[in-house]
Design a protein around this motif. Sequence first.
Motif, PDB file in Angstrom:
ATOM      1  N   GLY A  30       1.366 -48.885  31.832  1.00  0.00           N
ATOM      2  CA  GLY A  30       0.277 -48.248  31.134  1.00  0.00           C
ATOM      3  C   GLY A  30      -0.557 -48.667  30.142  1.00  0.00           C
ATOM      4  O   GLY A  30      -1.696 -47.901  29.816  1.00  0.00           O
ATOM      5  N   SER A  31      -0.380 -50.060  29.996  1.00  0.00           N
ATOM      6  CA  SER A  31      -1.222 -50.417  28.819  1.00  0.00           C
ATOM      7  C   SER A  31      -1.622 -51.765  29.152  1.00  0.00           C
ATOM      8  O   SER A  31      -1.002 -52.611  29.296  1.00  0.00           O
ATOM      9  CB  SER A  31      -0.342 -50.299  27.467  1.00  0.00           C
ATOM     10  OG  SER A  31      -0.669 -51.431  26.522  1.00  0.00           O
ATOM     11  N   VAL A  32      -3.038 -52.077  29.050  1.00  0.00           N
ATOM     12  CA  VAL A  32      -3.692 -53.491  28.983  1.00  0.00           C
ATOM     13  C   VAL A  32      -2.907 -54.497  28.130  1.00  0.00           C
ATOM     14  O   VAL A  32      -2.488 -55.605  28.589  1.00  0.00           O
ATOM     15  CB  VAL A  32      -5.094 -53.376  28.712  1.00  0.00           C
ATOM     16  CG1 VAL A  32      -5.598 -54.778  29.062  1.00  0.00           C
ATOM     17  CG2 VAL A  32      -5.791 -52.441  29.794  1.00  0.00           C
ATOM     18  N   THR A  33      -2.743 -54.158  26.978  1.00  0.00           N
ATOM     19  CA  THR A  33      -2.060 -55.172  25.744  1.00  0.00           C
ATOM     20  C   THR A  33      -0.654 -55.478  26.294  1.00  0.00           C
ATOM     21  O   THR A  33      -0.237 -56.339  26.414  1.00  0.00           O
ATOM     22  CB  THR A  33      -2.021 -54.173  24.344  1.00  0.00           C
ATOM     23  OG1 THR A  33      -3.462 -53.872  24.086  1.00  0.00           O
ATOM     24  CG2 THR A  33      -1.616 -55.256  23.523  1.00  0.00           C
ATOM     25  N   ASP A  34       0.133 -54.341  26.618  1.00  0.00           N
ATOM     26  CA  ASP A  34       1.315 -54.500  27.209  1.00  0.00           C
ATOM     27  C   ASP A  34       1.530 -55.451  28.242  1.00  0.00           C
ATOM     28  O   ASP A  34       2.360 -56.051  28.740  1.00  0.00           O
ATOM     29  CB  ASP A  34       2.242 -53.426  27.130  1.00  0.00           C
ATOM     30  CG  ASP A  34       2.436 -52.636  25.648  1.00  0.00           C
ATOM     31  OD1 ASP A  34       2.431 -53.380  24.945  1.00  0.00           O
ATOM     32  OD2 ASP A  34       2.792 -51.522  25.570  1.00  0.00           O
ATOM     33  N   GLY A  86       0.533 -52.326  19.721  1.00  0.00           N
ATOM     34  CA  GLY A  86      -0.982 -51.899  20.311  1.00  0.00           C
ATOM     35  C   GLY A  86      -0.881 -51.090  21.621  1.00  0.00           C
ATOM     36  O   GLY A  86      -2.025 -51.049  22.383  1.00  0.00           O
ATOM     37  N   ASP A  87      -0.018 -50.119  21.799  1.00  0.00           N
ATOM     38  CA  ASP A  87       0.029 -49.244  22.607  1.00  0.00           C
ATOM     39  C   ASP A  87      -1.249 -48.566  22.874  1.00  0.00           C
ATOM     40  O   ASP A  87      -1.643 -48.416  23.985  1.00  0.00           O
ATOM     41  CB  ASP A  87       1.230 -48.350  22.689  1.00  0.00           C
ATOM     42  CG  ASP A  87       1.784 -47.791  24.168  1.00  0.00           C
ATOM     43  OD1 ASP A  87       1.349 -48.480  24.999  1.00  0.00           O
ATOM     44  OD2 ASP A  87       2.276 -46.857  24.034  1.00  0.00           O
ATOM     45  N   LYS A  88      -1.715 -48.111  21.845  1.00  0.00           N
ATOM     46  CA  LYS A  88      -2.804 -47.343  21.731  1.00  0.00           C
ATOM     47  C   LYS A  88      -4.488 -47.905  21.451  1.00  0.00           C
ATOM     48  O   LYS A  88      -5.415 -47.680  21.343  1.00  0.00           O
ATOM     49  CB  LYS A  88      -2.858 -46.274  20.975  1.00  0.00           C
ATOM     50  CG  LYS A  88      -1.632 -45.261  20.835  1.00  0.00           C
ATOM     51  CD  LYS A  88      -1.505 -44.306  19.959  1.00  0.00           C
ATOM     52  CE  LYS A  88      -0.686 -43.035  20.287  1.00  0.00           C
ATOM     53  NZ  LYS A  88      -0.435 -42.212  19.192  1.00  0.00           N
TER      54      LYS A  88
ATOM     55  N   HIS B 246       2.283 -60.102  15.090  1.00  0.00           N
ATOM     56  CA  HIS B 246       3.639 -59.936  16.086  1.00  0.00           C
ATOM     57  C   HIS B 246       2.933 -59.389  17.591  1.00  0.00           C
ATOM     58  O   HIS B 246       2.282 -58.827  17.765  1.00  0.00           O
ATOM     59  CB  HIS B 246       4.399 -59.028  15.605  1.00  0.00           C
ATOM     60  CG  HIS B 246       5.369 -59.651  14.706  1.00  0.00           C
ATOM     61  ND1 HIS B 246       6.304 -60.708  15.171  1.00  0.00           N
ATOM     62  CD2 HIS B 246       5.906 -59.435  13.454  1.00  0.00           C
ATOM     63  CE1 HIS B 246       7.227 -61.178  14.182  1.00  0.00           C
ATOM     64  NE2 HIS B 246       6.909 -60.435  13.179  1.00  0.00           N
ATOM     65  N   GLY B 247       3.675 -59.987  18.518  1.00  0.00           N
ATOM     66  CA  GLY B 247       3.441 -59.557  19.855  1.00  0.00           C
ATOM     67  C   GLY B 247       2.156 -59.923  20.558  1.00  0.00           C
ATOM     68  O   GLY B 247       1.643 -61.072  20.288  1.00  0.00           O
ATOM     69  N   LEU B 252      -5.696 -58.447  18.377  1.00  0.00           N
ATOM     70  CA  LEU B 252      -6.640 -59.586  18.011  1.00  0.00           C
ATOM     71  C   LEU B 252      -7.881 -59.606  18.820  1.00  0.00           C
ATOM     72  O   LEU B 252      -9.200 -59.575  18.171  1.00  0.00           O
ATOM     73  CB  LEU B 252      -6.000 -61.108  18.053  1.00  0.00           C
ATOM     74  CG  LEU B 252      -4.939 -61.404  17.139  1.00  0.00           C
ATOM     75  CD1 LEU B 252      -4.521 -62.916  17.562  1.00  0.00           C
ATOM     76  CD2 LEU B 252      -5.262 -61.303  15.655  1.00  0.00           C
ATOM     77  N   ARG B 253      -7.687 -59.238  19.981  1.00  0.00           N
ATOM     78  CA  ARG B 253      -9.119 -59.216  20.915  1.00  0.00           C
ATOM     79  C   ARG B 253      -9.694 -57.745  20.495  1.00  0.00           C
ATOM     80  O   ARG B 253     -10.965 -57.870  20.730  1.00  0.00           O
ATOM     81  CB  ARG B 253      -8.837 -59.129  22.335  1.00  0.00           C
ATOM     82  CG  ARG B 253      -8.082 -60.540  22.768  1.00  0.00           C
ATOM     83  CD  ARG B 253      -8.059 -60.485  24.559  1.00  0.00           C
ATOM     84  NE  ARG B 253      -6.851 -60.049  24.619  1.00  0.00           N
ATOM     85  CZ  ARG B 253      -6.432 -58.882  25.361  1.00  0.00           C
ATOM     86  NH1 ARG B 253      -7.355 -58.155  25.723  1.00  0.00           N
ATOM     87  NH2 ARG B 253      -5.291 -58.745  25.470  1.00  0.00           N
ATOM     88  N   GLU B 254      -8.927 -56.767  20.055  1.00  0.00           N
ATOM     89  CA  GLU B 254      -9.640 -55.648  19.552  1.00  0.00           C
ATOM     90  C   GLU B 254     -10.401 -55.834  18.149  1.00  0.00           C
ATOM     91  O   GLU B 254     -11.478 -55.436  18.057  1.00  0.00           O
ATOM     92  CB  GLU B 254      -8.607 -54.485  19.439  1.00  0.00           C
ATOM     93  CG  GLU B 254      -8.789 -53.346  18.240  1.00  0.00           C
ATOM     94  CD  GLU B 254      -9.706 -52.448  18.993  1.00  0.00           C
ATOM     95  OE1 GLU B 254      -9.783 -52.496  20.157  1.00  0.00           O
ATOM     96  OE2 GLU B 254     -10.317 -51.523  18.413  1.00  0.00           O
ATOM     97  N   LEU B 255      -9.789 -56.731  17.407  1.00  0.00           N
ATOM     98  CA  LEU B 255     -10.459 -57.047  16.177  1.00  0.00           C
ATOM     99  C   LEU B 255     -11.603 -57.747  16.606  1.00  0.00           C
ATOM    100  O   LEU B 255     -12.710 -57.767  16.150  1.00  0.00           O
ATOM    101  CB  LEU B 255      -9.635 -57.940  15.527  1.00  0.00           C
ATOM    102  CG  LEU B 255     -10.063 -58.697  14.111  1.00  0.00           C
ATOM    103  CD1 LEU B 255     -10.360 -57.417  13.176  1.00  0.00           C
ATOM    104  CD2 LEU B 255      -9.120 -59.353  13.453  1.00  0.00           C
TER     105      LEU B 255
END
Lengths: 181, 264
Positions: A30-34, A86-88, B246-247, B252-255
């Motif tokens: 449910g998360s683009v990042t994950d 980065g879940d949110k 981390h991860g 980074l893309r958000e930044l």
Amino acid sequence: MSDAHSSPNVIDLVRQHHALLFRYAYRLTGSVTDAEDLTQETYLQACRKLDQLRDVQRAKGWLCTILRNRYLKRLRDNEQGELPLGDKLATIAEPNPAKAAAFGIDSDQLQAALGALPEQFRSPLILFYFEEFSYQEIADQMDVPVGTVMSRLSRGNAHLRRTLLDAAHYGPLNNSAAISM
Amino acid sequence: MDCNEALAKLELSRSEACADGDPEWVAASAHLAECARCRTVVTHREEMDRAIATVCRDVPIPAGLEDRLLEAVGAELGPKPVPPRDNSASQKRRRSVGRVAAAAGLLCLAAVGLFMFANARISLDHVTQAAVRRLDAQTAGPLFTGDYDPQRFVLHELPNLPPSMRMDAFRDLLPQRPELAIAVSQFEFRSGGGGLVRGVLIVAPEGRISGGPAAGSISAATPVYHSGISSVAWNNGGYVYVCMVHGGDGPLRELQRQVREQTT
């Protein structure tokens, strides 16, 4: 480009299957990042275990198995207190809602309904209905009998339909909804 | 077979798993042929399944995902492995020639090493690996040289960073302490979702870095994920910058997105 008889090559596997893996990962997490993180982890692990893949034609299922195992590991890790990074941070762009307008389904509702299902019901649903794997392929990936896959699909899909219809008729989904085991 | 049994069987037996010879399946199909209510239910199910499948597959793929995956895979694969040695007699003379060439190569490498040492240039990979250790240790300070007092030295120019980004103790660092050529500090910023993202920032004079990034700004750089760390590197105003978290590279893309919004 690999054909059925050539040695598997991770670069080719990225080109051929990255969209499928990302979709699967997104619907699991449910998360683009994950989802992107999980997709990358899957390919990195594929690099390290490529010798386990004997038949390129089975690469799609093999990659999905890796992705699911990585996801399950994350779930276990999260139970120990570590939250996904980065879940949110990112929310997925809204797909065209018109396609499901007749049933009042939108992507967020679907994701919430999928998210309310236990993973052992969610994965076969995604793989069968949305990525078109056969019962046998899903059974191989999940390491369960075909009958178990059929039962989980049936119950999971009934729950999904009911939840979405309830949402359409009575308002927003209740995220605490759970399928009875 | 009644309606409930037939619908349950039909639900369970869709797709290729429906065995024509299965007596329950045959009975359920026969019931369906005679029962208008069940036909309506089944038709409705199928239509809804198609609608769900359409929405579920309609997941936009992030721009550049394939390139980022290829880059990560390329980094993981690294250089191609050396092929196994050939012990046949016909290869012995070739190996002798190879030994001479290898010796010459080693001499060349030593010369290059001496040159690089004299010019004190460090590869970007080396810097980032050291920063990963620093990231793991959750500490800030210089990487390779000098004493560092984060209360005293703060960096002046960090171009294209949004106002919500806080650079701890870095302004004026490089202009005041040129001997402190490469420095690492923590940074943090608010994501669009309100979460606080923490990472590590490396700043180094361009002349100290070999194999530096080609991008001229953070927003033009490509985030790379490797071994649990995501990083983005760019070159600006004579300095190389590397942001690491981390991860996955989502933060980074958000930044980058925030920087783009600010600069436009």
